[in-house]
Design a protein around this motif. Structure first.
Motif, mmCIF file in Angstrom:
data_model
loop_
_atom_site.group_PDB
_atom_site.id
_atom_site.type_symbol
_atom_site.label_atom_id
_atom_site.label_comp_id
_atom_site.label_asym_id
_atom_site.label_seq_id
_atom_site.Cartn_x
_atom_site.Cartn_y
_atom_site.Cartn_z
ATOM 1 N N GLN A 289 -4.126 8.541 -2.650
ATOM 2 C CA GLN A 289 -3.683 9.650 -3.490
ATOM 3 C C GLN A 289 -4.877 10.539 -3.859
ATOM 4 O O GLN A 289 -5.959 10.059 -4.134
ATOM 5 C CB GLN A 289 -3.053 9.101 -4.796
ATOM 6 C CG GLN A 289 -1.802 8.286 -4.556
ATOM 7 C CD GLN A 289 -0.677 9.110 -3.966
ATOM 8 O OE1 GLN A 289 -0.215 10.062 -4.573
ATOM 9 N NE2 GLN A 289 -0.238 8.745 -2.775
ATOM 10 N N TYR B 212 0.825 -1.216 0.000
ATOM 11 C CA TYR B 212 0.000 0.000 0.000
ATOM 12 C C TYR B 212 0.856 1.262 0.000
ATOM 13 O O TYR B 212 0.378 2.339 -0.341
ATOM 14 C CB TYR B 212 -0.935 -0.002 1.203
ATOM 15 C CG TYR B 212 -2.230 -0.745 0.976
ATOM 16 C CD1 TYR B 212 -3.455 -0.158 1.320
ATOM 17 C CD2 TYR B 212 -2.258 -2.015 0.424
ATOM 18 C CE1 TYR B 212 -4.657 -0.829 1.116
ATOM 19 C CE2 TYR B 212 -3.445 -2.703 0.222
ATOM 20 C CZ TYR B 212 -4.644 -2.102 0.569
ATOM 21 O OH TYR B 212 -5.826 -2.767 0.358
ATOM 22 N N SER C 139 8.995 4.212 -3.319
ATOM 23 C CA SER C 139 7.678 4.612 -2.833
ATOM 24 C C SER C 139 7.181 5.899 -3.479
ATOM 25 O O SER C 139 5.999 6.029 -3.813
ATOM 26 C CB SER C 139 7.711 4.782 -1.310
ATOM 27 O OG SER C 139 6.456 5.187 -0.825
ATOM 28 N N GLY D 162 3.624 1.409 -1.849
ATOM 29 C CA GLY D 162 4.355 1.414 -3.100
ATOM 30 C C GLY D 162 5.799 0.965 -2.953
ATOM 31 O O GLY D 162 6.682 1.413 -3.689
ATOM 32 N N SER E 60 7.593 7.101 -6.428
ATOM 33 C CA SER E 60 7.076 6.932 -7.788
ATOM 34 C C SER E 60 5.985 5.869 -7.891
ATOM 35 O O SER E 60 5.172 5.907 -8.814
ATOM 36 C CB SER E 60 8.221 6.568 -8.744
ATOM 37 O OG SER E 60 8.869 5.379 -8.336
ATOM 38 N N LEU E 61 5.952 4.927 -6.948
ATOM 39 C CA LEU E 61 5.003 3.814 -7.051
ATOM 40 C C LEU E 61 3.819 3.928 -6.091
ATOM 41 O O LEU E 61 2.912 3.099 -6.143
ATOM 42 C CB LEU E 61 5.719 2.482 -6.792
ATOM 43 C CG LEU E 61 6.844 2.122 -7.751
ATOM 44 C CD1 LEU E 61 7.412 0.755 -7.409
ATOM 45 C CD2 LEU E 61 6.368 2.152 -9.205
ATOM 46 N N GLN E 62 3.824 4.909 -5.224
ATOM 47 C CA GLN E 62 2.734 5.019 -4.272
ATOM 48 C C GLN E 62 1.410 5.240 -5.002
ATOM 49 O O GLN E 62 1.341 5.940 -6.006
ATOM 50 C CB GLN E 62 2.993 6.153 -3.282
ATOM 51 C CG GLN E 62 3.144 7.529 -3.901
ATOM 52 C CD GLN E 62 3.451 8.581 -2.840
ATOM 53 O OE1 GLN E 62 2.849 8.592 -1.782
ATOM 54 N NE2 GLN E 62 4.408 9.456 -3.131
ATOM 55 N N TRP E 63 0.368 4.621 -4.505
ATOM 56 C CA TRP E 63 -0.944 4.673 -5.173
ATOM 57 C C TRP E 63 -2.100 4.838 -4.183
ATOM 58 O O TRP E 63 -3.175 5.314 -4.557
ATOM 59 C CB TRP E 63 -1.171 3.389 -5.961
ATOM 60 C CG TRP E 63 -1.111 2.157 -5.095
ATOM 61 C CD1 TRP E 63 0.006 1.446 -4.777
ATOM 62 C CD2 TRP E 63 -2.186 1.542 -4.392
ATOM 63 N NE1 TRP E 63 -0.308 0.424 -3.921
ATOM 64 C CE2 TRP E 63 -1.653 0.444 -3.673
ATOM 65 C CE3 TRP E 63 -3.559 1.794 -4.318
ATOM 66 C CZ2 TRP E 63 -2.450 -0.380 -2.874
ATOM 67 C CZ3 TRP E 63 -4.346 0.960 -3.527
ATOM 68 C CH2 TRP E 63 -3.783 -0.111 -2.820
ATOM 69 N N PHE E 64 -1.869 4.498 -2.943
ATOM 70 C CA PHE E 64 -2.961 4.486 -1.957
ATOM 71 C C PHE E 64 -3.136 5.858 -1.332
ATOM 72 O O PHE E 64 -2.172 6.573 -1.054
ATOM 73 C CB PHE E 64 -2.632 3.459 -0.867
ATOM 74 C CG PHE E 64 -3.715 3.283 0.158
ATOM 75 C CD1 PHE E 64 -4.976 2.866 -0.218
ATOM 76 C CD2 PHE E 64 -3.459 3.529 1.498
ATOM 77 C CE1 PHE E 64 -5.980 2.685 0.731
ATOM 78 C CE2 PHE E 64 -4.453 3.343 2.453
ATOM 79 C CZ PHE E 64 -5.719 2.925 2.072
#
Length: 252
Positions: free
Chosen positions: A251, A133, A243, A135, A245-249
């Protein structure tokens, strides 16, 4: 060793509830909770998951937090034995996965001594759920070929962690329950050879709507940890840099 066989149909399901987000509970976990006569649950199990239990189920809270156990482990073991021997379908409900720093093995050993039948329903452990979660892939071909899970608590027999092997492993390191020991963790890893500039992340309330991700260097870990609250994971290694660049939760 003599095994005392239970003369009734009592049964215990050891269920991992996952790291926080109730949607991460397994389908089997959902089903056995609904069927339980007794639910013996820990502090980090969400209210949404507890609400799955039958209105007629007996709910027994045995949660633990740092330096305070409302019910000692030996009493928890006895509750499970007593309820099962009374012929109840018991769910022992823990956050994360029961076999990863959850004392699930100790509880099953006690059930086995009394000849009580049981099953294990795995859960998503906090390290896997919270980092996903946030990323952060725990392994990545450009960063780490393996991952190690370590408890931040003092070991039962008082032995120290093998700091040299951790510091020189080039793995992703994930410390459970490590906030209070963050200064010790930082000092030991740096002393044994891990760079003070190694990237770190603290994930607070992982997978929950209030999740917070804090980044720092290993040297600054103790300072940043002071602003974090339990439950939290400490993740150490270059994978944590992904994290951003890949964080998604959560947002906007």
């Amino acid at each position: 060793m003599t095994i005392h066989t239970s003369l009734n149909n009592g049964f215990v399901s050891l269920v991992g509830a996952g790291p926080g987000d109730p949607d991460l509970l397994t389908v089997k976990g959902h089903r056995v909770i609904q069927q339980a006569d007794v639910v013996v649950y820990d502090r980090l199990v969400s209210t949404e998951i507890l609400a799955l239990a039958s209105p007629d189920a007996e709910m027994i809270y045995v949660g633990k937090k740092l330096d305070y156990h409302c019910v000692p482990q030996d009493q928890i073991n006895q509750i499970l034995v007593d309820k099962a021997q009374a012929g109840k379908r018991v769910v022992r409900l823990k956050g994360g996965d029961s076999f990863i720093f959850g004392r699930g093995g100790e509880e099953l050993e006690e059930l086995a001594k009394h000849g009580i039948k049981y099953e294990v329903v795995p859960g998503i452990t906090a390290a896997a759920g919270a980092t996903a979660y946030a990323g952060i892939p725990l392994t990545h071909r450009d960063h780490a070929q393996s991952v190690q899970f370590i408890t931040g608590h003092v070991q039962k027999d008082g032995r120290e962690i093998e700091w040299t092997s951790l510091a020189q492993s080039n793995n992703t390191l994930v410390f459970y329950m490590g906030l209070k020991q963050s200064g010790h963790i930082s000092d030991k890893l740096i002393t044994h050879g891990l760079s003070a500039d190694t990237p770190c992340t603290i994930i607070e309330n992982g997978t929950r709507k209030e999740q917070r991700v804090l980044t720092c260097s290993l040297a600054n870990l103790p300072v940043v940890a002071k602003s974090a609250q339990s439950p939290a994971l400490i993740v150490i290694g270059s994978v944590t840099t992904l994290s951003e660049s890949l964080q998604w939760f959560n947002q906007e």
